[in-house]
Design a protein around this motif. Structure first.
Motif, PDB file in Angstrom:
ATOM      1  N   UNK A  50      13.326  10.510  -0.748  1.00  0.00           N
ATOM      2  CA  UNK A  50      12.846  10.325   0.420  1.00  0.00           C
ATOM      3  C   UNK A  50      12.081   9.188   0.488  1.00  0.00           C
ATOM      4  N   UNK A  51      11.607   9.101  -0.517  1.00  0.00           N
ATOM      5  CA  UNK A  51      10.503   7.687  -1.028  1.00  0.00           C
ATOM      6  C   UNK A  51      11.274   6.953  -1.369  1.00  0.00           C
ATOM      7  N   UNK A  52      12.316   5.675  -0.122  1.00  0.00           N
ATOM      8  CA  UNK A  52      12.746   4.283  -0.991  1.00  0.00           C
ATOM      9  C   UNK A  52      12.288   3.498   0.612  1.00  0.00           C
ATOM     10  N   UNK A  53      13.455   2.084   0.035  1.00  0.00           N
ATOM     11  CA  UNK A  53      12.268   1.154   0.531  1.00  0.00           C
ATOM     12  C   UNK A  53      13.006   1.672   2.095  1.00  0.00           C
ATOM     13  N   UNK A  59       9.305   5.413   8.485  1.00  0.00           N
ATOM     14  CA  UNK A  59       8.226   6.134   9.124  1.00  0.00           C
ATOM     15  C   UNK A  59       7.480   5.408   8.958  1.00  0.00           C
ATOM     16  N   UNK A  60       7.650   4.566   7.635  1.00  0.00           N
ATOM     17  CA  UNK A  60       5.547   4.024   7.356  1.00  0.00           C
ATOM     18  C   UNK A  60       5.909   2.442   8.522  1.00  0.00           C
ATOM     19  N   UNK A  61       6.803   2.021   8.689  1.00  0.00           N
ATOM     20  CA  UNK A  61       6.496   0.522   9.634  1.00  0.00           C
ATOM     21  C   UNK A  61       5.759  -0.216   8.702  1.00  0.00           C
ATOM     22  N   UNK A  62       6.618  -0.251   7.244  1.00  0.00           N
ATOM     23  CA  UNK A  62       6.441  -1.238   6.523  1.00  0.00           C
ATOM     24  C   UNK A  62       7.421  -2.541   6.539  1.00  0.00           C
ATOM     25  N   UNK A  63       7.586  -3.504   6.486  1.00  0.00           N
ATOM     26  CA  UNK A  63       8.461  -4.655   6.835  1.00  0.00           C
ATOM     27  C   UNK A  63       8.781  -4.845   5.393  1.00  0.00           C
ATOM     28  N   UNK A  82       3.298  -4.764   5.548  1.00  0.00           N
ATOM     29  CA  UNK A  82       4.366  -6.267   4.177  1.00  0.00           C
ATOM     30  C   UNK A  82       4.578  -5.119   2.995  1.00  0.00           C
ATOM     31  N   UNK A  83       5.606  -5.506   2.382  1.00  0.00           N
ATOM     32  CA  UNK A  83       5.780  -5.581   0.919  1.00  0.00           C
ATOM     33  C   UNK A  83       6.879  -5.880   0.818  1.00  0.00           C
ATOM     34  N   UNK A  84       6.289  -6.674  -0.388  1.00  0.00           N
ATOM     35  CA  UNK A  84       7.252  -8.067  -1.317  1.00  0.00           C
ATOM     36  C   UNK A  84       8.234  -7.386  -2.315  1.00  0.00           C
ATOM     37  N   UNK A  85       9.349  -7.367  -2.502  1.00  0.00           N
ATOM     38  CA  UNK A  85       9.697  -6.543  -3.546  1.00  0.00           C
ATOM     39  C   UNK A  85      10.578  -7.489  -3.852  1.00  0.00           C
TER      40      UNK A  85
END
Length: 126
Positions: A50-53, A59-63, A82-85
């Protein structure tokens, strides 16, 4: 060549990116200085499927923001919302044999992309 933004913008701004300047030493030394803080996780660490973008967003509201700058990969911003990939896995694949990056850096970055963007998850791929 390195997919790393270097230098400043004379008449512009960079939102959310760290300003990096290369003004001395070799390119390899500069790259090693950027990625020398990278910490490798022990091989025993296993994260749930379940740990994916997609689920980080849900679930974590990370854009998720795609970046062309390899040095910004996995950078968290704005109170960790916010997370940059880094969006160029093919660049990483082509540079596996290049010794300009720290040892194991390319493989570790490709593993984070495979974890966050699993190819077997149709909803993530779409």
């Amino acid at each position: 060549m390195t997919m790393i933004d270097v230098g400043g913008l004379r008449h512009g701004i960079r939102l959310g990116q760290i300003h990096r300047v290369w003004n001395h030493g070799s390119l390899r030394e500069f790259i090693l200085s950027i990625f020398s803080q990278t910490k490798e996780l022990p091989n025993e660490v296993k994260l749930e499927k379940l740990f994916n973008a997609r689920n980080l967003q849900r679930f974590a509201s990370i854009q998720i923001i795609w970046t062309n700058n390899l040095a910004d990969h996995l950078q968290l911003e704005d109170d960790d919302t916010i997370m940059r990939i880094f969006s160029h896995a093919s660049f990483l694949e082509l540079h596996r044999i290049c010794n300009i990056f720290p040892p194991r850096f390319i493989d570790e970055t490709l593993r984070t992309l495979a974890l966050l963007l699993p190819s077997n998850d149709k909803k993530t791929v779409a």
